[in-house]
Design a protein around this motif. Sequence first.
Motif, PDB file in Angstrom:
ATOM      1  N   VAL A  67      -7.333   3.861   8.794  1.00 41.05           N
ATOM      2  CA  VAL A  67      -8.452   4.027   7.822  1.00 41.05           C
ATOM      3  C   VAL A  67      -8.117   5.252   6.703  1.00 41.05           C
ATOM      4  N   GLN A  68      -7.821   6.260   7.436  1.00 39.87           N
ATOM      5  CA  GLN A  68      -7.871   7.533   6.337  1.00 39.87           C
ATOM      6  C   GLN A  68      -6.559   7.377   5.457  1.00 39.87           C
ATOM      7  N   ALA A  69      -5.420   6.957   6.008  1.00 42.26           N
ATOM      8  CA  ALA A  69      -4.405   6.623   5.081  1.00 42.26           C
ATOM      9  C   ALA A  69      -4.552   5.551   4.218  1.00 42.26           C
ATOM     10  N   MET A  70      -5.172   4.473   4.390  1.00 43.22           N
ATOM     11  CA  MET A  70      -5.436   3.423   3.421  1.00 43.22           C
ATOM     12  C   MET A  70      -6.593   4.252   2.374  1.00 43.22           C
ATOM     13  N   ALA A  71      -7.340   4.939   2.797  1.00 41.76           N
ATOM     14  CA  ALA A  71      -8.264   5.411   1.681  1.00 41.76           C
ATOM     15  C   ALA A  71      -7.610   6.280   0.723  1.00 41.76           C
ATOM     16  N   GLN A  72      -6.457   6.897   1.065  1.00 42.43           N
ATOM     17  CA  GLN A  72      -5.506   7.633   0.111  1.00 42.43           C
ATOM     18  C   GLN A  72      -4.608   6.926  -0.674  1.00 42.43           C
ATOM     19  N   LEU A  73      -4.230   5.667  -0.309  1.00 39.49           N
ATOM     20  CA  LEU A  73      -3.400   4.821  -0.830  1.00 39.49           C
ATOM     21  C   LEU A  73      -3.753   3.852  -1.788  1.00 39.49           C
ATOM     22  N   SER A  74      -3.491   3.940  -3.086  1.00 41.14           N
ATOM     23  CA  SER A  74      -4.131   3.375  -4.344  1.00 41.14           C
ATOM     24  C   SER A  74      -3.049   2.085  -4.522  1.00 41.14           C
ATOM     25  N   LEU A  75      -3.447   0.984  -4.180  1.00 38.56           N
ATOM     26  CA  LEU A  75      -2.715  -0.228  -4.510  1.00 38.56           C
ATOM     27  C   LEU A  75      -3.275  -1.095  -5.698  1.00 38.56           C
ATOM     28  N   PRO A  76      -2.380  -1.460  -6.613  1.00 37.53           N
ATOM     29  CA  PRO A  76      -2.944  -2.266  -7.653  1.00 37.53           C
ATOM     30  C   PRO A  76      -3.602  -3.773  -7.146  1.00 37.53           C
ATOM     31  N   GLU A  77      -4.645  -4.111  -7.945  1.00 39.59           N
ATOM     32  CA  GLU A  77      -5.168  -5.374  -7.575  1.00 39.59           C
ATOM     33  C   GLU A  77      -4.768  -6.213  -8.834  1.00 39.59           C
ATOM     34  N   GLY A  78      -4.573  -7.740  -8.442  1.00 42.06           N
ATOM     35  CA  GLY A  78      -4.112  -8.451  -9.400  1.00 42.06           C
ATOM     36  C   GLY A  78      -4.295  -9.790  -9.185  1.00 42.06           C
ATOM     37  N   ALA A  79      -4.109 -10.631 -10.077  1.00 43.64           N
ATOM     38  CA  ALA A  79      -4.029 -12.061  -9.610  1.00 43.64           C
ATOM     39  C   ALA A  79      -2.571 -12.608  -8.919  1.00 43.64           C
ATOM     40  N   VAL A  80      -2.602 -13.657  -8.235  1.00 45.97           N
ATOM     41  CA  VAL A  80      -1.376 -14.127  -7.825  1.00 45.97           C
ATOM     42  C   VAL A  80      -0.433 -14.696  -8.815  1.00 45.97           C
ATOM     43  N   VAL A  81       0.714 -14.187  -8.817  1.00 38.74           N
ATOM     44  CA  VAL A  81       1.896 -14.741  -9.803  1.00 38.74           C
ATOM     45  C   VAL A  81       2.720 -15.789  -9.029  1.00 38.74           C
ATOM     46  N   SER A  82       3.088 -15.559  -8.043  1.00 35.17           N
ATOM     47  CA  SER A  82       3.848 -16.603  -7.247  1.00 35.17           C
ATOM     48  C   SER A  82       3.841 -16.410  -5.837  1.00 35.17           C
ATOM     49  N   SER A  83       4.280 -17.149  -4.997  1.00 32.59           N
ATOM     50  CA  SER A  83       4.413 -16.812  -3.562  1.00 32.59           C
ATOM     51  C   SER A  83       5.459 -17.842  -2.969  1.00 32.59           C
TER      52      SER A  83
END
Length: 130
Positions: A67-83
Amino acid sequence: MFWSRVGVRTAVLAAAALLLAGCAGLEQPEVEQVASTFAAADPSARCAMLAPATVAAVEAARSESCVQAMAQLSLPEGAVVSSAVWGDQAQVQLVGDTVFLTRTSTGWKVTAAGCRSRGDAPYTCRLEGP
């Protein structure tokens, strides 16, 4: 007789390939939902969505709780392009991010995120397990 066995084998293999492709297609909405939810989630929810080996790797690498590590990690949010789904593995490309997932006994879990393609080289990821 030989040719008829070859024809039957070919037909069986073709049917199996179609069945597997169909199953992978059924999994795509689920992996896309997991990746999208992960990208927008709070640190605690993100940790719950990680594969166990990824949680262990994050905690070992950062010498702090997930939880502490995830609080410091900024990840972009975005719509799905492909999978794409290959058996128990999946990749979801979001606007600005690529997320990798694995199927576990409790559902799809994130194994890596914040990933960028490097052409023919392996992806580089800001969050990843072993």
